[in-house]
Scaffold this motif. Structure first.
Motif, mmCIF file in Angstrom:
data_model
loop_
_atom_site.group_PDB
_atom_site.id
_atom_site.type_symbol
_atom_site.label_atom_id
_atom_site.label_comp_id
_atom_site.label_asym_id
_atom_site.label_seq_id
_atom_site.Cartn_x
_atom_site.Cartn_y
_atom_site.Cartn_z
ATOM 1 N N ALA A 1 -39.373 -53.666 -56.294
ATOM 2 C CA ALA A 1 -40.714 -53.396 -56.433
ATOM 3 C C ALA A 1 -41.344 -52.152 -56.006
ATOM 4 N N ALA A 2 -40.665 -51.557 -54.953
ATOM 5 C CA ALA A 2 -41.389 -50.182 -54.733
ATOM 6 C C ALA A 2 -41.211 -49.263 -55.675
ATOM 7 N N LEU A 3 -39.955 -49.317 -56.203
ATOM 8 C CA LEU A 3 -39.647 -48.157 -57.166
ATOM 9 C C LEU A 3 -40.555 -48.361 -58.553
ATOM 10 N N GLU A 4 -40.622 -49.724 -58.850
ATOM 11 C CA GLU A 4 -41.433 -49.996 -60.001
ATOM 12 C C GLU A 4 -42.996 -49.394 -59.772
ATOM 13 N N SER A 5 -43.510 -49.623 -58.782
ATOM 14 C CA SER A 5 -44.744 -49.171 -58.366
ATOM 15 C C SER A 5 -44.886 -47.773 -58.324
ATOM 16 N N LEU A 6 -43.585 -47.135 -57.710
ATOM 17 C CA LEU A 6 -43.773 -45.585 -57.671
ATOM 18 C C LEU A 6 -43.663 -44.974 -59.143
ATOM 19 N N ALA A 7 -42.888 -45.573 -60.097
ATOM 20 C CA ALA A 7 -43.066 -45.117 -61.395
ATOM 21 C C ALA A 7 -44.085 -45.379 -62.144
ATOM 22 N N GLU A 8 -44.440 -46.595 -61.958
ATOM 23 C CA GLU A 8 -45.883 -47.122 -62.849
ATOM 24 C C GLU A 8 -46.948 -46.070 -62.279
ATOM 25 N N ASN A 9 -47.162 -46.050 -60.900
ATOM 26 C CA ASN A 9 -48.508 -45.299 -60.464
ATOM 27 C C ASN A 9 -48.147 -43.953 -60.760
ATOM 28 N N PHE A 10 -46.957 -43.266 -60.740
ATOM 29 C CA PHE A 10 -46.949 -41.809 -61.206
ATOM 30 C C PHE A 10 -47.465 -41.599 -62.407
ATOM 31 N N SER A 11 -47.461 -42.429 -63.342
ATOM 32 C CA SER A 11 -47.896 -42.340 -64.475
ATOM 33 C C SER A 11 -49.521 -42.476 -64.439
ATOM 34 N N ASN B 1 -53.988 -44.528 -71.600
ATOM 35 C CA ASN B 1 -52.730 -44.315 -70.651
ATOM 36 C C ASN B 1 -51.221 -44.103 -71.539
ATOM 37 N N LEU B 2 -51.732 -44.122 -73.164
ATOM 38 C CA LEU B 2 -50.257 -43.811 -73.710
ATOM 39 C C LEU B 2 -50.031 -42.700 -73.744
ATOM 40 N N PRO B 3 -50.706 -41.424 -73.776
ATOM 41 C CA PRO B 3 -50.005 -40.089 -73.766
ATOM 42 C C PRO B 3 -49.362 -39.892 -72.140
ATOM 43 N N ALA B 4 -50.090 -40.344 -71.351
ATOM 44 C CA ALA B 4 -49.621 -40.097 -69.833
ATOM 45 C C ALA B 4 -48.239 -40.658 -69.502
ATOM 46 N N SER B 5 -48.172 -41.993 -70.048
ATOM 47 C CA SER B 5 -46.976 -42.757 -69.696
ATOM 48 C C SER B 5 -45.790 -42.147 -70.357
ATOM 49 N N ARG B 6 -45.794 -41.608 -71.546
ATOM 50 C CA ARG B 6 -44.914 -40.856 -72.219
ATOM 51 C C ARG B 6 -44.279 -39.583 -71.509
ATOM 52 N N LEU B 7 -45.517 -38.722 -71.033
ATOM 53 C CA LEU B 7 -45.283 -37.646 -70.258
ATOM 54 C C LEU B 7 -44.685 -37.981 -68.950
ATOM 55 N N ALA B 8 -45.041 -39.187 -68.200
ATOM 56 C CA ALA B 8 -44.605 -39.348 -66.869
ATOM 57 C C ALA B 8 -43.065 -39.720 -67.290
ATOM 58 N N ALA B 9 -42.597 -40.362 -68.264
ATOM 59 C CA ALA B 9 -41.086 -40.802 -68.369
ATOM 60 C C ALA B 9 -40.694 -39.407 -68.602
ATOM 61 N N LEU B 10 -41.046 -38.377 -69.171
ATOM 62 C CA LEU B 10 -40.412 -37.106 -69.619
ATOM 63 C C LEU B 10 -39.963 -36.365 -68.181
ATOM 64 N N CYS B 11 -41.192 -36.478 -67.406
ATOM 65 C CA CYS B 11 -41.177 -35.582 -65.928
ATOM 66 C C CYS B 11 -39.915 -36.386 -65.234
ATOM 67 N N ILE B 12 -39.998 -37.657 -65.414
ATOM 68 C CA ILE B 12 -38.930 -38.413 -64.505
ATOM 69 C C ILE B 12 -37.502 -37.952 -65.156
ATOM 70 N N ILE B 13 -37.317 -38.216 -66.171
ATOM 71 C CA ILE B 13 -36.087 -37.735 -66.964
ATOM 72 C C ILE B 13 -35.608 -36.280 -66.573
ATOM 73 N N LEU B 14 -36.516 -35.383 -66.748
ATOM 74 C CA LEU B 14 -36.250 -34.119 -66.289
ATOM 75 C C LEU B 14 -35.828 -33.888 -64.632
ATOM 76 N N ALA B 15 -36.474 -34.602 -64.051
ATOM 77 C CA ALA B 15 -36.318 -34.920 -62.447
ATOM 78 C C ALA B 15 -35.099 -35.446 -62.191
ATOM 79 N N ALA B 16 -34.647 -36.141 -62.921
ATOM 80 C CA ALA B 16 -33.247 -36.932 -62.673
ATOM 81 C C ALA B 16 -32.317 -35.836 -62.101
ATOM 82 N N PRO B 17 -31.274 -36.601 -61.507
ATOM 83 C CA PRO B 17 -29.968 -35.723 -61.289
ATOM 84 C C PRO B 17 -29.417 -35.368 -62.409
#
Length: 329
Positions: free
Chosen positions: A155-165, A218-234
Motif C-alpha cells: 500500500a505504501a509503495l503504491e501510494s509512493l509511485a502514484e503520488n510521485f506522478s 495526468n496522461l503525460p505525467a504518468s508516463r514521464l513518472a514511469a520513465l523516471c522510475i525505470i531510469l532510477a531503478a537498480p
C-alpha cells in the motif's frame, strides 16, 4: 491561463523543484495560513453543497458538476492571474520568476511524500503491524486494519509511485509549460478529483467532469513518472521495470496509476496493486509486476531510494532544460 515563454516557465519549474525538495512546505506557515490545497478544498466543498443535489437527474448533475468545475478554475486562475499582474508592477522580471517559483513549491509534494512514506517504514520498524497500519492509513484510502506487513508495504509503495506522478511530476510538468498558472490549474483539477471524482451515488455524475479532466491532464505525467522510475531503478532491474510497464500498466483500472505502479513493481521485483478492500468491499484489480507479493519493510526502504533517485533525475532534467532554454533565448 496566462502564457509565459519557456525561458520563464522552465526556470520556474526547475527552481520550484529544487526549493521544494529542500524545504517542503514549512509547518509554521501551514499553521499560520493553511495551504493552497486546503483553500481550494474549502471552495470545492462550498460548490458541492451549492450545486450537487441528489434529487436531480443524472444529466442535470453532470451539467452541475461541469459548471462547478468551471467556477472553481475561474476563481483559482483568476486569483493567480491577478496576483501575477500586481507582482509585475512591483517586481523586476527576475524577482517575479523567483516569486512564481516559490509559489509553485506549495503545489509540489516531493518532501512531504517522502516523509509520509518513510513514516510507514519507521512505524513498521519501531511499532510493528499496529504502528504500520496506523501510519499507512494516513496516505491510503483502503481498509488497513487487517493488513499484514506485506499489505502495508505494498500500500505504501503504491501510494509512493502514484503520488510521485500526481504530486510531483504532474504539477512540475504543467509548471514547466505554463509557469505558476499551469501548476495551479493542475492542482485545482487534481484536488477536485480527489474530493468529488468518486464512483459513488453522490459523486458519480456530479464529479464526472473533474474525474475525466484529471485523467486527461495526468496522461503525460504518468508516463514521464514511469520513465523516471525505470531510469532510477537498480541497473539490473531497469529492463524488468520496463517490461512491467509495457505488460501491465494498461491493465490497471486507472488510465494513469498503472504506469508508475508497474514501473515501481518491476524495479523492486514485486507485485503491486491487485485486489484491495475499500469500506468493506473487495475491489478487483490486476497485479502490476510478476514478482513476489510478499513485500517487506526492506522493500519499502528500497522503494524510497528509487523515489529519491527519480526525483533527482527529474530535477536534473528540468535544470538542463531551463539552462538550455536560457542559452538559446
Amino acid at each position: 491561463m496566462l502564457l509565459f515563454p519557456l525561458t520563464v516557465t522552465l526556470p520556474v519549474a526547475a527552481l520550484a523543484a529544487v526549493t521544494e525538495s529542500l524545504a517542503g512546505y514549512p509547518a509554521p506557515l501551514f499553521r499560520a495560513i493553511g495551504h493552497p490545497v486546503v483553500w481550494a478544498g474549502a471552495l470545492i466543498n462550498k460548490l458541492d453543497q451549492t450545486f450537487n443535489h441528489p434529487e436531480e437527474s443524472e444529466a442535470r448533475r453532470r451539467l452541475a458538476g461541469f459548471v462547478a468545475l468551471f467556477i472553481l478554475l475561474t476563481v483559482t486562475l483568476g486569483i493567480t492571474g491577478l496576483a501575477l499582474k500586481i507582482g509585475d508592477h512591483f517586481l523586476s522580471p527576475s524577482l517575479m520568476l523567483i516569486a512564481q517559483a516559490i509559489a509553485t513549491t506549495t503545489l509540489v509534494a516531493q518532501k512531504s511524500l517522502w516523509t509520509h512514506v518513510y513514516a510507514v517504514f519507521r512505524a513498521l520498524q519501531n511499532d510493528g503491524l499496529t504502528g504500520g497500519r496506523q501510519a499507512v492509513s494516513q496516505i491510503v484510502g483502503r481498509d488497513t486494519t487487517v493488513l499484514d506487513e506485506a499489505g502495508i508495504v505494498r500500500a505504501a509503495l503504491e501510494s509512493l509511485a502514484e503520488n510521485f506522478s500526481d504530486g510531483v511530476v504532474a504539477p512540475l510538468f504543467w509548471a514547466a509549460l505554463f509557469g505558476l498558472p499551469g501548476a495551479v490549474f493542475y492542482k485545482t483539477v487534481n484536488t477536485a478529483d480527489s474530493m468529488i471524482g468518486h464512483l459513488t451515488p453522490r459523486y458519480a455524475a456530479f464529479g464526472m467532469a473533474s474525474a475525466r479532466l484529471d485523467d486527461l491532464i495526468n496522461l503525460p505525467a504518468s508516463r514521464l513518472a514511469a520513465l523516471c522510475i525505470i531510469l532510477a531503478a537498480p541497473h539490473g532491474q531497469r529492463r524488468e521495470a520496463w517490461r512491467a510497464v509495457w505488460r501491465d500498466a494498461r491493465k490497471h483500472r486507472s488510465p494513469n496509476a498503472g504506469w508508475p505502479e508497474a514501473a515501481m513493481a518491476g524495479a523492486l521485483t514485486l507485485r503491486l496493486a491487485g485486489p484491495r478492500s475499500y469500506n468493506g468491499k473487495e475491489v478487483p484489480d490486476h497485479w502490476m509486476g510478476n514478482g513476489t507479493a510478499q513485500a517487506t519493510a526492506s522493500d519499502l526502504k528500497r522503494g524510497l531510494s528509487i523515489y529519491r533517485r527519480a526525483c533527482g533525475l527529474l530535477i536534473i532534467f528540468l535544470l538542463s532544460a531551463a539552462l538550455s532554454g536560457m542559452m538559446m533565448g
